[in-house]
Scaffold this active site. Structure first.
Site, mmCIF file in Angstrom:
data_model
loop_
_atom_site.group_PDB
_atom_site.id
_atom_site.type_symbol
_atom_site.label_atom_id
_atom_site.label_comp_id
_atom_site.label_asym_id
_atom_site.label_seq_id
_atom_site.Cartn_x
_atom_site.Cartn_y
_atom_site.Cartn_z
ATOM 1 N N CYS A 172 1.915 3.033 -3.073
ATOM 2 C CA CYS A 172 1.040 4.341 -2.318
ATOM 3 C C CYS A 172 1.705 5.686 -3.068
ATOM 4 C CB CYS A 172 1.716 4.233 -1.020
ATOM 5 S SG CYS A 172 1.047 5.145 0.415
ATOM 6 N N CYS A 220 2.024 8.242 -0.334
ATOM 7 C CA CYS A 220 3.769 8.073 -0.134
ATOM 8 C C CYS A 220 4.948 9.170 -1.467
ATOM 9 C CB CYS A 220 4.030 6.185 -0.021
ATOM 10 S SG CYS A 220 3.160 5.752 1.063
#
Length: 145
Positions: free
Chosen positions: A65, A68
């Site tokens: 991600c 993230c």
């Protein structure tokens, strides 16, 4: 039990901080509060996050991600700024599917604030450190007041 090594933002000394402990970690050298940042998973989440004496910011993330990876340093900055007031617990949802299911993660990063194991705030998506800090402080103010 896992132990993290954290640098004191006040004096720079490296300190060993357990994933779960009573109280709040302080620097062994200058005695100032130090950031409490640890990883947890399906097997130790209850001990690490739900039994903490301080509010816990939970970062449910994934290695693949992009957002993230952007939010992680911002959360670490918030944990440093709020040392002694919060604990940051990071959970890789791909390695811990039970927690991802329990918290009904549909987007990553998903951020939670827990107070004694109860979710008091939740948001999905990345944000810059000042926005995250304001969100965390608003979420824990009712507890401290």
């Amino acid at each position: 039990m896992q132990v993290a090594t954290v640098s004191c933002p006040h004096c720079g000394r490296r300190n060993r901080v357990p994933a779960a402990a009573e109280g709040r970690p302080t620097c062994g050298n200058c005695k100032q509060p130090i950031p409490w940042m640890v990883d947890a998973g399906d097997h130790d989440f209850a001990e690490v996050a739900e039994q903490a004496d301080v509010p816990v910011v939970v970062d449910l993330w994934a290695t693949w991600c992009g957002p993230c990876r952007m939010v992680s340093p911002a959360l670490e900055q918030v944990a440093t700024d709020l040392a002694g007031r919060i604990k940051l617990v990071k959970i890789d949802i791909d390695k811990n599917p039970r927690l991802a299911q329990r918290f009904e993660v549909q987007a990553v990063p998903t951020l939670l604030v827990l107070d004694k194991g109860r979710t008091v705030a939740r948001q999905a998506g990345a944000a810059p450190a000042p926005v995250l800090r304001q969100w965390v402080e608003q979420s824990i103010t009712a507890r401290e007041g």
